[in-house]
Design a protein around this motif. Structure first.
Motif, PDB file in Angstrom:
ATOM      1  N   VAL A 192       8.322  -1.792   0.331  1.00 19.01           N
ATOM      2  CA  VAL A 192       7.459  -2.117  -0.810  1.00 19.01           C
ATOM      3  C   VAL A 192       7.647  -3.582  -1.207  1.00 19.01           C
ATOM      4  O   VAL A 192       6.673  -4.312  -1.449  1.00 19.01           O
ATOM      5  CB  VAL A 192       7.778  -1.199  -2.005  1.00 19.01           C
ATOM      6  CG1 VAL A 192       6.746  -1.418  -3.121  1.00 19.01           C
ATOM      7  CG2 VAL A 192       7.803   0.259  -1.600  1.00 19.01           C
ATOM      8  N   TYR A 195       6.288  -5.872   1.775  1.00 18.70           N
ATOM      9  CA  TYR A 195       4.836  -5.777   1.933  1.00 18.70           C
ATOM     10  C   TYR A 195       4.134  -6.535   0.812  1.00 18.70           C
ATOM     11  O   TYR A 195       3.095  -7.176   1.041  1.00 18.70           O
ATOM     12  CB  TYR A 195       4.374  -4.315   1.920  1.00 18.70           C
ATOM     13  CG  TYR A 195       4.653  -3.568   3.211  1.00 18.70           C
ATOM     14  CD1 TYR A 195       4.715  -4.229   4.432  1.00 18.70           C
ATOM     15  CD2 TYR A 195       4.845  -2.182   3.206  1.00 18.70           C
ATOM     16  CE1 TYR A 195       4.964  -3.545   5.605  1.00 18.70           C
ATOM     17  CE2 TYR A 195       5.099  -1.490   4.380  1.00 18.70           C
ATOM     18  CZ  TYR A 195       5.158  -2.170   5.573  1.00 18.70           C
ATOM     19  OH  TYR A 195       5.412  -1.484   6.729  1.00 18.70           O
ATOM     20  N   THR A 222      -2.127  -1.329   3.705  1.00 17.34           N
ATOM     21  CA  THR A 222      -0.819  -1.756   3.202  1.00 17.34           C
ATOM     22  C   THR A 222      -0.490  -1.090   1.874  1.00 17.34           C
ATOM     23  O   THR A 222       0.635  -0.627   1.666  1.00 17.34           O
ATOM     24  CB  THR A 222      -0.766  -3.285   3.045  1.00 17.34           C
ATOM     25  OG1 THR A 222      -1.083  -3.899   4.295  1.00 17.34           O
ATOM     26  CG2 THR A 222       0.623  -3.737   2.602  1.00 17.34           C
ATOM     27  N   ARG A 223      -1.455  -1.021   0.959  1.00 11.74           N
ATOM     28  CA  ARG A 223      -1.180  -0.418  -0.346  1.00 11.74           C
ATOM     29  C   ARG A 223      -0.902   1.075  -0.214  1.00 11.74           C
ATOM     30  O   ARG A 223      -0.106   1.638  -0.967  1.00 11.74           O
ATOM     31  CB  ARG A 223      -2.321  -0.687  -1.317  1.00 11.74           C
ATOM     32  CG  ARG A 223      -3.626   0.016  -0.998  1.00 11.74           C
ATOM     33  CD  ARG A 223      -4.693  -0.295  -2.032  1.00 11.74           C
ATOM     34  NE  ARG A 223      -5.976   0.291  -1.672  1.00 11.74           N
ATOM     35  CZ  ARG A 223      -7.084   0.139  -2.405  1.00 11.74           C
ATOM     36  NH1 ARG A 223      -7.040  -0.577  -3.517  1.00 11.74           N
ATOM     37  NH2 ARG A 223      -8.214   0.697  -2.031  1.00 11.74           N
ATOM     38  N   MET A 226       2.667   1.280   0.977  1.00 12.58           N
ATOM     39  CA  MET A 226       3.567   0.987  -0.136  1.00 12.58           C
ATOM     40  C   MET A 226       3.691   2.198  -1.062  1.00 12.58           C
ATOM     41  O   MET A 226       4.791   2.536  -1.516  1.00 12.58           O
ATOM     42  CB  MET A 226       3.066  -0.236  -0.913  1.00 12.58           C
ATOM     43  CG  MET A 226       3.175  -1.537  -0.121  1.00 12.58           C
ATOM     44  SD  MET A 226       2.302  -2.927  -0.899  1.00 12.58           S
ATOM     45  CE  MET A 226       3.391  -3.260  -2.302  1.00 12.58           C
ATOM     46  N   TRP A 229       5.996   4.845   0.442  1.00 14.09           N
ATOM     47  CA  TRP A 229       7.414   4.514   0.296  1.00 14.09           C
ATOM     48  C   TRP A 229       7.888   4.717  -1.138  1.00 14.09           C
ATOM     49  O   TRP A 229       9.037   5.099  -1.380  1.00 14.09           O
ATOM     50  CB  TRP A 229       7.677   3.078   0.763  1.00 14.09           C
ATOM     51  CG  TRP A 229       7.677   2.960   2.256  1.00 14.09           C
ATOM     52  CD1 TRP A 229       6.722   2.394   3.049  1.00 14.09           C
ATOM     53  CD2 TRP A 229       8.688   3.460   3.145  1.00 14.09           C
ATOM     54  NE1 TRP A 229       7.057   2.507   4.370  1.00 14.09           N
ATOM     55  CE2 TRP A 229       8.266   3.150   4.460  1.00 14.09           C
ATOM     56  CE3 TRP A 229       9.890   4.132   2.962  1.00 14.09           C
ATOM     57  CZ2 TRP A 229       9.020   3.499   5.584  1.00 14.09           C
ATOM     58  CZ3 TRP A 229      10.643   4.487   4.077  1.00 14.09           C
ATOM     59  CH2 TRP A 229      10.215   4.175   5.358  1.00 14.09           C
ATOM     60  N   GLY A 262       1.996   1.032  -8.553  1.00 12.21           N
ATOM     61  CA  GLY A 262       1.407   1.152  -7.224  1.00 12.21           C
ATOM     62  C   GLY A 262       0.037   1.798  -7.276  1.00 12.21           C
ATOM     63  O   GLY A 262      -0.874   1.402  -6.537  1.00 12.21           O
ATOM     64  N   SER A 283       9.822  -5.278  -8.001  1.00  9.01           N
ATOM     65  CA  SER A 283      10.811  -4.930  -6.974  1.00  9.01           C
ATOM     66  C   SER A 283      12.111  -5.695  -7.171  1.00  9.01           C
ATOM     67  O   SER A 283      13.201  -5.144  -6.985  1.00  9.01           O
ATOM     68  CB  SER A 283      10.242  -5.191  -5.574  1.00  9.01           C
ATOM     69  OG  SER A 283      10.121  -6.583  -5.310  1.00  9.01           O
TER      70      SER A 283
END
Length: 303
Positions: A192, A195, A222-223, A226, A229, A262, A283
């Motif tokens: 996360v 990315y 990609t999202r 993420m 994860w 997210g 993050s």
């Protein structure tokens, strides 16, 4: 720049700030937080004396700093060709000829050898885990995965998650459920985190022909990755039963906050770059808050 200027720059002394860039000190410092948390929890949960464990903690932190810094320096040596293409890397001493290849390799292998010597002096498991981290980061990630597969970030997450294992084994000499739980948290956190950074630097990675997920598969894929994860991260606080219900609740709230952030990327009209920046900042704070919580809650539990 002519050859004489290049030789003159290479031969001049590298500054402390440049050394920090070479060994990626920011990345190293970030990894020392889970390393210390691993050693601290081993002390608290196994009822060791903190004062008598201080020499082990210092050796572990120093050894970890050296092997991580040395591995990062070797990564910079190997990545000179692609770093020279990426605009954000132009100030690196390895790109602007502020350090020679010979000196860079001496620095890298010197740091890793001394670091490994310190970890093996603590015990064999700490040294072996440190060595696995080096091999995983340099060989499997830097040399192979980074340039050949969109799974590069996930593969790099394995060696990137070993610091808490080193911290734990430095005190206990063997792994435990709590140590594995710490590893899993750092492992799931990394995709996360990286990315989000890759979305911000998508054009650079495309320019350097590095198959980062956002550059190859695009933002939508990609999202989703993420978010997956983040879902994997959600139940991990349950593995920290030894820290009590308070920690599990606080860590779960921290995970839910990130999960909600997210989800906001699926709203119409989302600014991809701004969202990625917010995810990246969260993050960074997540890693610090989570491991500081482990220390604070364990202290409360002691008393």
């Amino acid at each position: 720049m002519n050859k004489e200027q290049t030789l003159s720059q290479s031969s001049s002394r590298v500054t402390y700030k440049e050394l920090q860039q070479i060994i990626k000190m920011g990345l190293v410092q970030g990894n020392l937080i889970p390393a210390f948390a691993g050693s601290w929890l081993a002390i608290v949960l196994a009822n060791h004396s903190f004062l008598s464990s201080i020499p082990q903690i210092i050796m572990m932190l120093l050894g970890s700093t050296l092997i991580m810094g040395g591995a990062c320096a070797l990564n910079n040596y190997y990545d000179q060709d692609i770093d020279s293409i990426m605009p954000s890397k132009q100030k690196r001493p390895t790109v602007n000829d502020r350090i020679s290849d010979r000196n860079l390799l001496i620095l890298s292998f010197g740091m890793m050898l001394i670091g490994e010597a310190l970890l093996f002096a603590l015990n064999i498991p700490s040294g072996v885990i440190g060595l696995l981290g080096i091999v995983g980061y340099v060989s499997f990630y830097s040399i192979w995965a980074k340039r050949h597969t969109v799974w590069n970030t996930v593969i790099g997450s394995f060696p990137g998650a070993v610091p808490p294992l080193i911290g734990w084994t430095a005190i206990e000499g063997h792994l435990s459920v709590t140590a594995i739980a710490l590893f899993l948290v750092v492992f799931c956190w990394q995709p996360v985190h990286f990315y989000a950074l890759a979305i911000k630097r998508q054009d650079e990675y495309s320019l350097a022909n590095i198959p980062m997920l956002p550059s190859v598969k695009g933002f939508n894929r990609t999202r989703v990755s993420m978010f997956i994860w983040l879902v994997f991260l959600l139940p991990l606080p349950l593995l920290f039963r030894d820290l009590g219900i308070t920690f599990m609740i606080l860590a779960t709230l921290l995970n839910l906050g990130w999960l909600y952030m997210g989800l906001t990327s699926f709203k119409k009209g989302t600014d991809n770059t701004k969202w990625a920046t917010k995810m990246f900042i969260y993050s960074l704070n997540y890693l610090v808050v989570f491991f500081v919580l482990t220390v604070i809650v364990s202290l409360i539990e002691m008393f």
